[in-house]
Design a protein around this motif. Structure first.
Motif, PDB file in Angstrom:
ATOM      1  N   ILE A  69       0.676  -0.679  -0.003  1.00  0.00           N
ATOM      2  CA  ILE A  69      -0.188   0.533   0.232  1.00  0.00           C
ATOM      3  C   ILE A  69       1.329   0.749   0.098  1.00  0.00           C
ATOM      4  O   ILE A  69       0.942   2.198  -0.638  1.00  0.00           O
ATOM      5  CB  ILE A  69      -0.602   0.375   1.479  1.00  0.00           C
ATOM      6  N   THR A  70       1.760   1.376   0.593  1.00  0.00           N
ATOM      7  CA  THR A  70       2.749   2.159   1.161  1.00  0.00           C
ATOM      8  C   THR A  70       3.585   2.814  -0.616  1.00  0.00           C
ATOM      9  O   THR A  70       3.600   3.579  -0.979  1.00  0.00           O
ATOM     10  CB  THR A  70       3.702   1.882   2.033  1.00  0.00           C
ATOM     11  N   LYS A  76       2.662   1.909  -3.497  1.00  0.00           N
ATOM     12  CA  LYS A  76       1.622   2.116  -4.791  1.00  0.00           C
ATOM     13  C   LYS A  76       1.329   3.317  -3.978  1.00  0.00           C
ATOM     14  O   LYS A  76       0.983   3.951  -5.253  1.00  0.00           O
ATOM     15  CB  LYS A  76       0.740   1.196  -4.062  1.00  0.00           C
ATOM     16  N   LYS A  77       1.385   3.520  -3.338  1.00  0.00           N
ATOM     17  CA  LYS A  77       0.974   5.056  -2.714  1.00  0.00           C
ATOM     18  C   LYS A  77       2.077   6.131  -3.153  1.00  0.00           C
ATOM     19  O   LYS A  77       2.076   7.394  -3.739  1.00  0.00           O
ATOM     20  CB  LYS A  77       0.389   5.762  -1.315  1.00  0.00           C
ATOM     21  N   THR A  85       1.960   6.252  -7.017  1.00  0.00           N
ATOM     22  CA  THR A  85       0.706   6.697  -8.039  1.00  0.00           C
ATOM     23  C   THR A  85       1.500   8.714  -7.735  1.00  0.00           C
ATOM     24  O   THR A  85       0.442   9.250  -8.989  1.00  0.00           O
ATOM     25  CB  THR A  85       0.112   6.333  -7.805  1.00  0.00           C
ATOM     26  N   ALA A  86       1.824   8.755  -7.153  1.00  0.00           N
ATOM     27  CA  ALA A  86       2.137  10.090  -6.433  1.00  0.00           C
ATOM     28  C   ALA A  86       3.371  10.672  -7.401  1.00  0.00           C
ATOM     29  O   ALA A  86       3.220  11.982  -7.735  1.00  0.00           O
ATOM     30  CB  ALA A  86       2.663  10.579  -5.070  1.00  0.00           C
TER      31      ALA A  86
END
Length: 92
Positions: free
Chosen positions: A39-40, A42-43, A46-47
């Motif tokens: 999750i970290t 991917k975040k 995508t930023a």
């Protein structure tokens, strides 16, 4: 006025790369160890401006990233994962 518009149109065409394309790379992210890690990662990915898709797998310890090569590159993606605490390498 007409010459100005024609010059502006020509400059726009020259400044926009015709060969720009979406690229997909796979990053090895060996430091992921728990369910929150993907999750970290991917975040962080995508930023990055230009990233359109990021699929992150804890099981495979990898991230498959699709991005616009006129806006970002593989080194920027590696930096994003590293800055999030998960150094990565590009699969060859």
């Amino acid at each position: 006025m007409r010459k100005l518009l024609a010059s502006l149109a020509l400059a726009t065409l020259v400044a926009t790369p015709v060969w720009a394309a979406m690229q997909t790379i796979t990053l090895a992210v060996p430091g992921m160890a728990c369910a929150a890690c993907p999750i970290t990662v991917k975040k962080a990915l995508t930023a990055v401006d230009g990233v359109t898709k990021a699929e992150v797998s804890l099981e495979n310890r990898e991230a498959i990233v699709t991005f616009d090569d006129t806006k970002t590159n593989a080194l920027a993606l590696k930096k994003a994962t590293k800055d999030a605490g998960y150094p990565s390498n590009i699969y060859q």
